[in-house]
Motif scaffolding. Structure first.
Motif, PDB file in Angstrom:
ATOM      1  N   ALA A   1       0.838  -1.205   0.000  1.00  0.00           N
ATOM      2  CA  ALA A   1       0.000   0.000   0.000  1.00  0.00           C
ATOM      3  C   ALA A   1       0.868   1.247   0.000  1.00  0.00           C
ATOM      4  O   ALA A   1       0.613   2.196  -0.758  1.00  0.00           O
ATOM      5  N   VAL A   2       1.912   1.253   0.819  1.00  0.00           N
ATOM      6  CA  VAL A   2       2.813   2.409   0.864  1.00  0.00           C
ATOM      7  C   VAL A   2       3.510   2.586  -0.483  1.00  0.00           C
ATOM      8  O   VAL A   2       3.546   3.681  -1.045  1.00  0.00           O
ATOM      9  N   ARG A   3       4.034   1.501  -1.021  1.00  0.00           N
ATOM     10  CA  ARG A   3       4.738   1.557  -2.312  1.00  0.00           C
ATOM     11  C   ARG A   3       3.807   2.059  -3.415  1.00  0.00           C
ATOM     12  O   ARG A   3       4.164   2.949  -4.191  1.00  0.00           O
ATOM     13  N   LEU A   4       2.595   1.527  -3.468  1.00  0.00           N
ATOM     14  CA  LEU A   4       1.659   1.918  -4.522  1.00  0.00           C
ATOM     15  C   LEU A   4       1.148   3.348  -4.330  1.00  0.00           C
ATOM     16  O   LEU A   4       0.802   4.019  -5.303  1.00  0.00           O
ATOM     17  N   SER A   5       1.127   3.824  -3.085  1.00  0.00           N
ATOM     18  CA  SER A   5       0.669   5.197  -2.837  1.00  0.00           C
ATOM     19  C   SER A   5       1.638   6.226  -3.406  1.00  0.00           C
ATOM     20  O   SER A   5       1.278   7.390  -3.587  1.00  0.00           O
TER      21      SER A   5
END
Length: 195
Positions: free
Chosen positions: A62-66
């Motif tokens: 989620a952090v990476r994709l954000s």
């Protein structure tokens, strides 16, 4: 949202067919997926295929994709998606967990929500997200609010003490306890990262 049936070329708008080699269930054809993505113009960022065979989606994902400027989610139905979609169109396969859904849309919705809440301005402040489960590799500690006593159930005294150092120590101890008890896999990973 793009509908795969809009990218079929027969009068029945067929998006699936029988699998080569036999077996039960229907497989989504590659053509509608490729044409649907191509209709978006130049695609920047990950193209994520939601798949029970995919790596399990985590908070780190989620952090990476954000941080991406654009995301494309490919949602399957039926038995499977033609492997050429996974190998030549998707940049990665992700799974919501060790179970199978009737379609990829609920998984995509959950992942989108996890990503969007990390974007600047989505939450009141960064601390709202940084105290969540999984943010630092641990489950979050229990939360309490008013009233201090409800049906003879009291909020822990330390949380009402005003001693910020003790409150933080309590929260960390509770987060560690819950993670050890409920998610030994996360606890082992957390310990390994600490060295």
């Amino acid at each position: 949202m793009v509908q795969l049936r809009d990218f079929t070329h027969d009068r029945h708008h067929t998006v699936d067919d029988y699998p080569y080699g036999g077996g039960a269930g229907m497989v989504l054809k590659p053509e509608p997926f490729f044409e649907a993505v191509e209709s978006l113009g130049p695609v920047e960022g990950p193209v994520v295929l939601l798949s029970a065979r995919g790596r399990t989606f985590t908070h780190r994902d989620a952090v990476r994709l954000s941080l991406e400027s654009q995301l494309t989610f490919l949602c399957g139905h039926y038995k499977d998606v033609d492997q050429r979609v996974a190998e030549h169109l998707a940049t990665e396969e992700l799974s919501l967990g060790d179970f199978v859904l009737t379609g990829g849309e609920p998984a995509a919705l959950a992942m989108i929500d996890a990503v969007v809440r990390l974007l600047p301005g989505a939450l009141g402040d960064h601390e709202s997200a940084s105290g969540d489960s999984h943010y630092e590799g641990l489950l979050s500690p229990p939360s309490f609010t008013r009233p201090p006593v409800f049906r003879d159930m009291e909020v822990p005294e330390v949380l009402r003490s005003g001693n910020h150092a003790k409150v933080e120590a309590w929260r960390l101890a509770e987060a560690e306890r819950l993670t050890r008890e409920r998610r030994p896999d996360l606890w082992a990973q957390h310990e390994a990262e600490l060295g």
